[in-house]
Enzyme design. Structure first.
Site, PDB file in Angstrom:
ATOM      1  N   THR A 213      -6.485  -2.854 -75.189  1.00  0.00           N
ATOM      2  CA  THR A 213      -7.397  -1.799 -74.751  1.00  0.00           C
ATOM      3  C   THR A 213      -8.179  -1.253 -75.931  1.00  0.00           C
ATOM      4  O   THR A 213      -7.698  -1.243 -77.057  1.00  0.00           O
ATOM      5  CB  THR A 213      -6.644  -0.645 -74.051  1.00  0.00           C
ATOM      6  OG1 THR A 213      -7.574   0.346 -73.651  1.00  0.00           O
ATOM      7  CG2 THR A 213      -5.608  -0.014 -74.971  1.00  0.00           C
ATOM      8  N   ARG A 214      -9.408  -0.816 -75.656  1.00  0.00           N
ATOM      9  CA  ARG A 214     -10.224  -0.118 -76.648  1.00  0.00           C
ATOM     10  C   ARG A 214     -10.684   1.224 -76.080  1.00  0.00           C
ATOM     11  O   ARG A 214     -11.491   1.911 -76.694  1.00  0.00           O
ATOM     12  CB  ARG A 214     -11.447  -0.955 -77.026  1.00  0.00           C
ATOM     13  CG  ARG A 214     -12.356  -1.305 -75.886  1.00  0.00           C
ATOM     14  CD  ARG A 214     -13.648  -1.969 -76.340  1.00  0.00           C
ATOM     15  NE  ARG A 214     -14.809  -1.249 -75.881  1.00  0.00           N
ATOM     16  CZ  ARG A 214     -15.334  -1.372 -74.664  1.00  0.00           C
ATOM     17  NH1 ARG A 214     -14.791  -2.179 -73.781  1.00  0.00           N
ATOM     18  NH2 ARG A 214     -16.401  -0.670 -74.334  1.00  0.00           N
TER      19      ARG A 214
ATOM     20  N   HIS B  55      -5.484   5.786 -68.652  1.00  0.00           N
ATOM     21  CA  HIS B  55      -5.261   6.753 -67.592  1.00  0.00           C
ATOM     22  C   HIS B  55      -4.145   6.243 -66.676  1.00  0.00           C
ATOM     23  O   HIS B  55      -3.485   5.251 -66.992  1.00  0.00           O
ATOM     24  CB  HIS B  55      -6.555   6.996 -66.819  1.00  0.00           C
ATOM     25  CG  HIS B  55      -7.668   7.502 -67.698  1.00  0.00           C
ATOM     26  ND1 HIS B  55      -7.670   8.778 -68.223  1.00  0.00           N
ATOM     27  CD2 HIS B  55      -8.791   6.892 -68.171  1.00  0.00           C
ATOM     28  CE1 HIS B  55      -8.753   8.948 -68.980  1.00  0.00           C
ATOM     29  NE2 HIS B  55      -9.442   7.821 -68.965  1.00  0.00           N
TER      30      HIS B  55
ATOM     31  N   HIS C 128      -4.070   2.517 -65.730  1.00  0.00           N
ATOM     32  CA  HIS C 128      -3.627   1.595 -66.770  1.00  0.00           C
ATOM     33  C   HIS C 128      -2.099   1.571 -66.867  1.00  0.00           C
ATOM     34  O   HIS C 128      -1.492   0.518 -67.051  1.00  0.00           O
ATOM     35  CB  HIS C 128      -4.225   2.006 -68.121  1.00  0.00           C
ATOM     36  CG  HIS C 128      -5.715   2.010 -68.143  1.00  0.00           C
ATOM     37  ND1 HIS C 128      -6.438   3.178 -68.036  1.00  0.00           N
ATOM     38  CD2 HIS C 128      -6.619   1.007 -68.240  1.00  0.00           C
ATOM     39  CE1 HIS C 128      -7.726   2.890 -68.082  1.00  0.00           C
ATOM     40  NE2 HIS C 128      -7.870   1.582 -68.204  1.00  0.00           N
TER      41      HIS C 128
ATOM     42  N   ARG D 229     -10.161  -7.296 -65.297  1.00  0.00           N
ATOM     43  CA  ARG D 229     -11.536  -7.499 -64.860  1.00  0.00           C
ATOM     44  C   ARG D 229     -12.495  -7.244 -66.024  1.00  0.00           C
ATOM     45  O   ARG D 229     -12.377  -6.272 -66.739  1.00  0.00           O
ATOM     46  CB  ARG D 229     -11.839  -6.536 -63.708  1.00  0.00           C
ATOM     47  CG  ARG D 229     -13.203  -6.705 -63.081  1.00  0.00           C
ATOM     48  CD  ARG D 229     -13.427  -5.671 -61.980  1.00  0.00           C
ATOM     49  NE  ARG D 229     -14.681  -5.881 -61.283  1.00  0.00           N
ATOM     50  CZ  ARG D 229     -15.861  -5.439 -61.723  1.00  0.00           C
ATOM     51  NH1 ARG D 229     -15.920  -4.774 -62.865  1.00  0.00           N
ATOM     52  NH2 ARG D 229     -16.962  -5.680 -61.027  1.00  0.00           N
TER      53      ARG D 229
END
Length: 574
Positions: free
Chosen positions: A199-200, A204, A207, A293
């Site tokens: 992740t970057r 929330h 996730h 996605r």
């Protein structure tokens, strides 16, 4: 057991033998050197610690061409992204660097020698081919393609590396781990099946649900490994994001997840980047890797269309799954079902079921305006951190930049505006008048175009720092040249609000109001290059407000500026 590294052996280049390391340190101080860019620093760290195994240095021309054209190193090993050291040829010539030379690579932050490169190749890249083959299009709307054309230097330097020192970090040291350290942690915890999550962005509730679902489906634990190197321009700073990750970790079932940071410089390369990320996580010991996605997607191209299809990255990683030797966990976007208070992949939601979602754009709007963010979307602890990093407009800084001819009245407007903003309260107010800046910051400068631009740039820098700190800044230089003003606008707009006010008082009125007589001296030829007489004033065509003190009172002009600030929420109630 966790997967073996990509290529079979973890290429950890750090030397544990103290005499050898001391000899390299001494040699590094005697060699010609280059100071790395931020991206090169990220790449170097992951070469040295084994995150980029099997690489042992920056790619030679043969390796670069093979990766770009074939997604492989020359020996057939899968590798998706070209990793190169770019340096200006003029700098190389000045240093006397040629094939066979040894070159010290230094940290841009503290000038420490990090590695010695033995130069085996000097070559020029084919930027168009790289853009098309690696990133899918020769379109500079793509951040990596833009970087390729505007930030990479003309010569690529290939060769193997010897580690001298590890880059020194001062933030989140306890959760910055090398591949060897992460593998040792897994061993200590008896983790044999590990799902890695890339992740970057802030995490929330969706996730958290996605990663827990992935771990339970694969009977595994979770490695949250966010990127803290270069990401997409405009992304939230990594300090804020790491605070979010730390806040969300207690939301996982006890013992399920660990947090470890990755100093990766992302390219936003979609499918190719997803393969690269899988290789990196394999090197860190993960057995599974989540590909969601639009993984590492950069957004829209210059035609307003997505650069990559939503599941194109998943397809490419699955194509190479046997060679990757890390199990891909493909996931569709999750959506919230309010009736059952749960998240579910969009393709599994029964037809007619009520769903809720908040887009990234909507989240930014709510943060900006202070609108509520529901707990079904994010945890209160996360929202608190994001609100602290994204205060509402009435807590943000701004600059009002007044430009106009000498004696146009801009200084009087600036002083009156300062009084009005002090009366308003809520933030400190700083006044940067042209003559004051000339005396205090630019006393050595003359009045050539270049020197005027330097003076305006200095004002822009000071104003941007004040704006970043949440202050109100009022700047009132002549600033006669449009290009310099545009650069200031760009700089300050990254920090907060920016308002350009053109004080368009006619020249003849300015001459009349000039009690010091400098206009007359310029007309008489005693002063050369005076704005409005024998040097041009480029009137702005994008001013937020145009004012003329012969037509409008100073109090009314100040009122109109206040109305602009109120309209955008910087002062007053919205």
């Amino acid at each position: 057991m966790a997967n073996s590294p990509h290529g079979g052996i973890l290429k950890d280049l750090y030397i544990r033998d103290e005499p050898i390391q001391a000899a390299l340190q001494a040699e590094a101080e005697t060699l010609p050197y280059v100071t790395l860019t931020e991206r090169q620093l990220c790449d170097l760290e992951l070469i040295l610690n084994g995150g980029f195994s099997p690489l042992e240095g920056f790619l030679t021309e043969a390796e670069y061409t093979s990766v770009v054209e074939n997604v492989r190193l020359p020996d057939g090993t899968l590798w998706a992204i070209p990793i190169y050291l770019d340096i200006d040829r003029a700098q190389l010539d000045k240093l006397g660097v040629s094939v066979g030379s040894r070159l010290t690579l230094r940290d841009p932050r503290d000038d420490q020698p990090l590695a010695i490169l033995t130069v085996s190749d000097l070559y020029q890249p084919n930027r168009e081919t790289e853009a098309i083959k690696v990133y899918g299009a020769n379109d500079q709307a793509h951040p990596a393609v833009h970087y390729l054309y505007h930030n990479t230097r003309d010569t690529f330097v290939g060769g193997k590396l010897q580690a001298v020192n590890a880059p020194q970090h001062y933030d989140y040291v306890a959760i910055r781990r090398t591949p060897s350290e992460v593998r040792a942690l897994f061993k200590k915890l008896n983790w044999t099946r590990v799902v890695a999550f890339q992740t970057r962005n802030p995490m929330h509730r969706a996730h958290r649900e996605l990663t827990v679902r992935a771990a339970r489906m694969r009977h595994a634990n979770v490695l949250i490994q966010p990127v803290v190197g270069l990401t997409k321009p405009g992304d939230i700073d990594h300090f804020t994001r790491v605070r979010v990750y730390q806040a969300i970790m207690p939301k996982y079932p006890n013992g399920m997840a660990q947090l470890s940071l990755l100093p990766l410089a992302m390219r936003m390369g979609g499918p190719r980047e997803a393969v690269w990320h899988a290789i990196i996580r394999k090197n860190f010991g993960a057995t599974h890797f989540i590909v969601g996605r639009d993984h590492a997607g950069p957004g829209k191209n210059s035609q307003g269309e997505d650069f990559y299809g939503p599941y194109e990255a998943q397809d490419l990683v699955l194509k190479y799954k046997d060679e990757l030797d890390i199990e891909v966990v493909p996931f569709q976007m999750l959506t919230y079902l309010p009736d059952t208070d749960e998240y579910m992949p969009v393709n599994e939601v029964p037809q007619g079921t009520k769903t809720l979602n908040i887009s990234g754009t909507e989240l930014r709007r709510r943060l900006k305006t202070g609108a509520p963010i529901p707990e079904w979307f994010s945890y209160p602890e996360v929202v608190k951190i994001l609100r602290e990093a994204n205060p509402p407009r009435d807590k943000q800084g701004f600059t009002v930049f007044l430009t106009g001819l000498h004696a146009s009245g801009k200084e009087a407007i600036a002083r009156a505006l300062q009084v009005a903003l002090n009366q308003e309260g809520g933030r400190s107010v700083s006044l940067l008048l042209g003559e004051t800046i000339r005396q205090e910051l630019s006393s050595e400068l003359g009045f050539t175009k270049r020197e005027r631009d330097i003076n305006v740039a200095r004002i822009g820098f000071v104003a941007s720092e004040l704006t970043r700190a949440g202050a109100a800044c009022i700047a009132a230089p002549i600033a006669p040249y449009d290009e310099a003003r545009q650069l200031v606008r760009q700089q300050i707009s990254k920090a907060g609000g920016f308002y350009l006010v053109h004080v368009a008082t006619p020249l003849e009125v300015c001459i009349k109001n000039d009690r010091a007589g400098v206009y007359q001296r310029a007309i008489n030829g005693e002063i050369k290059g005076f704005t409005g007489i024998d040097d041009a004033y480029e009137a702005p065509d994008n001013a937020d407000l145009v004012a003329d003190v012969t037509k409008t009172s100073i109090s009314q002009i100040v009122h109109e500026i206040i109305l602009l600030l109120e309209r955008d929420g910087y002062i007053g109630d919205r």
